[in-house]
Design an enzyme around this catalytic site. Structure first.
Site, PDB file in Angstrom:
ATOM      1  N   ARG A   1      44.269  -6.959   2.868  1.00 48.32           N
ATOM      2  CA  ARG A   1      44.529  -8.349   3.278  1.00 48.32           C
ATOM      3  C   ARG A   1      46.022  -8.659   3.201  1.00 48.32           C
ATOM      4  O   ARG A   1      46.562  -9.379   4.042  1.00 48.32           O
ATOM      5  CB  ARG A   1      43.717  -9.313   2.402  1.00 48.32           C
ATOM      6  CG  ARG A   1      43.733 -10.736   2.910  1.00 48.32           C
ATOM      7  CD  ARG A   1      42.709 -11.592   2.223  1.00 48.32           C
ATOM      8  NE  ARG A   1      42.983 -11.753   0.802  1.00 48.32           N
ATOM      9  CZ  ARG A   1      42.204 -12.426  -0.037  1.00 48.32           C
ATOM     10  NH1 ARG A   1      41.096 -12.994   0.402  1.00 48.32           N
ATOM     11  NH2 ARG A   1      42.514 -12.531  -1.310  1.00 48.32           N
TER      12      ARG A   1
ATOM     13  N   LYS B   1      46.990 -15.182   3.478  1.00 47.80           N
ATOM     14  CA  LYS B   1      47.209 -15.828   2.181  1.00 47.80           C
ATOM     15  C   LYS B   1      48.701 -16.121   1.995  1.00 47.80           C
ATOM     16  O   LYS B   1      49.340 -15.639   1.052  1.00 47.80           O
ATOM     17  CB  LYS B   1      46.658 -14.918   1.072  1.00 47.80           C
ATOM     18  CG  LYS B   1      46.004 -15.699  -0.048  1.00 47.80           C
ATOM     19  CD  LYS B   1      45.069 -14.870  -0.870  1.00 47.80           C
ATOM     20  CE  LYS B   1      44.680 -15.567  -2.152  1.00 47.80           C
ATOM     21  NZ  LYS B   1      44.015 -16.864  -1.983  1.00 47.80           N
TER      22      LYS B   1
ATOM     23  N   GLU C   1      37.219 -24.713   4.661  1.00 50.03           N
ATOM     24  CA  GLU C   1      37.132 -24.224   3.289  1.00 50.03           C
ATOM     25  C   GLU C   1      37.663 -25.261   2.326  1.00 50.03           C
ATOM     26  O   GLU C   1      38.216 -26.290   2.725  1.00 50.03           O
ATOM     27  CB  GLU C   1      37.868 -22.900   3.144  1.00 50.03           C
ATOM     28  CG  GLU C   1      39.358 -22.966   3.390  1.00 50.03           C
ATOM     29  CD  GLU C   1      40.015 -21.576   3.278  1.00 50.03           C
ATOM     30  OE1 GLU C   1      39.969 -20.820   4.256  1.00 50.03           O
ATOM     31  OE2 GLU C   1      40.590 -21.282   2.219  1.00 50.03           O
TER      32      GLU C   1
HETATM   33  C1  COI Z   1      42.240 -16.915  -5.778  1.00 52.39           C
HETATM   34  O1  COI Z   1      41.040 -17.173  -5.844  1.00 52.39           O
HETATM   35  O2  COI Z   1      42.696 -15.854  -6.224  1.00 52.39           O
HETATM   36  C2  COI Z   1      43.148 -17.859  -5.157  1.00 52.39           C
HETATM   37  O3  COI Z   1      43.966 -17.459  -4.414  1.00 52.39           O
HETATM   38  C3  COI Z   1      43.096 -19.246  -5.518  1.00 52.39           C
HETATM   39  C4  COI Z   1      44.382 -19.716  -6.086  1.00 52.39           C
HETATM   40  C5  COI Z   1      44.879 -20.862  -5.302  1.00 52.39           C
HETATM   41  C6  COI Z   1      44.245 -20.055  -7.534  1.00 52.39           C
END
Ligand code: COI
Length: 418
Positions: free
Chosen positions: A162, A264, A300
Site C-alpha cells: 500500500r 494513505k 468511511e
Molecule cells: C490506522 O488504523 O493505522 C490508521 O491509520 C488510523 C490513524 C489515523 C490512527
C-alpha cells in the site's frame, strides 16, 4: 533474561521527551545509550484480559535489564523483558520507545543503508517538501506478544504494497516490500520490551515516507526519508470496549473522485480534523463521511472503514478511488466469508445504514469497533440495546485471536519474529 541482537549505526544522540510513568529505572531502561546499568524493574502481575470474552490467563513477569554498550555498527543486546508501565491504562497515545528506523533516498534513486537510531526528533529544512506541499504517506500496523513470548506481525507485506501504491500517486520513491518488512522487523525487535503483554494491547508501528528534501517551486522533493517509530497502544476510542457513536457529515467531504482518498497520504487526515473536532465537541466519537457527488453513499469514518450487517449479509463500500483500502477491512471480508457470511463490496446508501441490524468499523488502530448509534440530519438510530452486536463480536474475536496467535493461521497472514 532473553535478548535479541540488533545492529545500531551511528548511535550518537539520545531520544528525549515525555513518556508515561517515568522513573529513574524506566528512564534508563528506555535509553540504552546511558551507561549506568540498572536491574530488576518490578513488573505487575499481568492479567490476560481481552475485549470480547477471550480466554483469561495470568502471566507474571520479572526481569533484569542491563544497559548495553552501543557503538557504530556494533551489535546491541536489547532486553526483551517488558517495561514497567501500567498496561491497563494505555490508550492510543504516543509512548516514547528506544529506537526508530530511518533510510533515505534521492529523487530518482533507490532506498538503501537503513539504520536504527535512538528515538528522537528529526531535522528538516523549513523548505522540506512534506512541510510545504504535503508530500508524505504513513502506514499503520501492529505487533503482538504471544504467551510463549513470540512476536507476531499481521500482514506487513500489505502495508508495504500500500505504501508503494501511495508513493506512486504522490510522486515519491518507496522502499521495496522486502526493505519495508525488514525495517519493520528490525524496529520491532529493537523495541521489543515495549510490546505489551498478551491481551494488554499491541505495539503500533508507524512507517512514514516523507519528502524531506528542500523544494520551493512546486515539484517533487529532491530527497525522501523512510522512517519507522513505534508505540505501545491499547484501545483507540475513548469508549474503550463500548460501541461508538457516529455522526454523518453532510457538508464536508474526506475525498473526491480523482483525488487521493485511496492512498494513505497525510493530508487526508488533516482534512478530517475540522468535522471530527466539531463532532467530538457535540459528544460523538467520530464522523462518517458520504460521497462528495451524490451525498448519499457511505465512504468511511475519519480513521477507519465501515461495514453494515443485515441478516447474514455484510456490506461495505467498494474501493473506487475515494476510500482507503484498509488491511483490516480486507481481512474482515475474508474472515466473514470464511465463517459463512455473504459479503458484498458495493455502494451502500445512508438508508441501508439506518436500517441495518448492526454496524461496525474496521482499521488497524480501531481493530473492529461496534457502532452503537448513527446520527444523520438531527435524527439518531441506535443498534442493539447498547451492547456489542453478535456479528461484530464474532468477527472481532476471530480476527484478534488470529492476530494474537491464539488460533491456527490458516490464512497465512502472520509473520513470526522469533
Ligand atoms: C490506522 O488504523 O493505522 C490508521 O491509520 C488510523 C490513524 C489515523 C490512527
Amino acid at each position: 533474561m532473553e535478548t535479541s541482537a540488533v545492529f545500531l549505526n551511528a548511535a550518537t544522540t539520545i531520544g528525549g521527551g515525555f513518556h508515561r510513568h517515568t522513573t529513574t529505572a524506566s528512564l534508563l531502561s528506555r535509553n540504552p545509550y546511558l551507561t549506568t546499568p540498572f536491574s530488576f524493574l518490578p513488573l505487575n502481575k499481568l492479567q490476560h484480559q481481552s475485549r470480547f470474552n477471550l480466554p483469561n490467563t495470568t502471566t507474571t513477569t520479572c526481569g533484569t535489564n542491563i544497559a548495553p554498550a552501543v557503538g557504530v555498527n556494533s551489535p546491541v543486546s536489547v532486553p526483551s523483558d517488558t517495561v514497567d508501565i501500567d498496561w491497563d491504562t494505555i490508550g492510543f497515545g504516543l509512548v516514547h520507545t528506544d529506537h526508530m528506523y530511518t533510510m533515505k533516498c534521492s529523487l530518482g534513486g533507490s532506498f538503501s543503508k537503513g539504520e536504527l537510531v535512538p528515538f528522537g526528533n528529526i531535522e528538516l529544512s523549513p523548505c522540506a517538501g512534506v512541510l510545504n506541499y504535503g508530500q508524505g504517506l504513513f502506514e499503520g500496523l501492529k505487533a503482538y506478544r504471544t504467551e510463549d513470548d513470540n512476536i507476531l506481525l499481521f500482514r506487513p507485506e500489505e502495508n508495504a504494497k500500500r505504501m508503494m501504491m501511495g508513493a506512486e500517486r504522490m510522486c515519491m520513491p518507496s522502499p521495496s516490500v522486502d526493505q519495508f518488512i525488514q525495517a519493520v522487523k528490525a524496529t520491532v525487535l529493537a523495541n521489543e520490551r515495549w510490546i505489551p503483554p498478551p491481551g494488554k494491547g499491541s505495539l503500533y508501528i508507524r512507517p512514514l515516507l516523507i519528502g524531506s528534501g528542500s523544494v520551493l517551486g512546486l515539484a517533487p522533493a529532491p530527497e525522501y526519508t523512510f522512517l519507522i517509530y513505534v508505540s505501545p497502544v491499547g484501545n483507540y476510542f475513548k469508549e474503550g470496549l463500548s460501541p461508538i457513536n457516529l455522526i454523518i457529515e453532510t457538508e464536508m467531504h474526506r475525498a473526491t473522485p480523482g483525488g487521493t482518498g485511496s492512498v494513505k497520504t497525510i493530508g487526508n487526515y488533516a482534512a478530517v480534523l475540522k468535522a471530527q473536532g466539531a463532532a467530538k465537541a457535540e459528544g460523538y466519537s467520530d464522523v462518517l463521511y458520504l460521497d462528495s457527488v451524490h451525498k448519499k453513499y457511505l465512504e468511511e469514518v475519519s480513521s477507519c472503514n465501515i461495514f453494515i450487517v443485515k441478516g447474514n449479509s455484510i456490506s461495505t463500500p467498494d474501493i473506487k478511488g475515494t476510500i482507503l483500502p484498509g488491511i483490516t477491512r480486507k481481512s474482515i471480508i475474508d474472515v466473514a466469508r470464511d465463517e459463512g457470511f455473504q459479503v458484498e463490496e458495493r455502494e451502500v446508501t445512508v438508508d441501508e445504514l439506518l436500517d441495518a441490524d448492526e454496524v461496525f468499523c474496521t482499521g488497524t488502530a480501531v481493530v473492529v469497533s461496534p457502532v452503537g448509534s448513527i446520527t444523520y440530519l438531527g435524527k439518531s438510530v441506535s443498534y442493539g440495546s447498547h451492547g456489542v452486536g453478535l456479528v461484530s463480536q464474532q468477527l472481532y474475536s476471530s480476527l484478534t485471536r488470529l492476530q494474537m496467535g491464539l488460533v491456527d493461521d490458516k490464512m497465512g497472514w502472520i509473520v513470526k519474529l522469533k
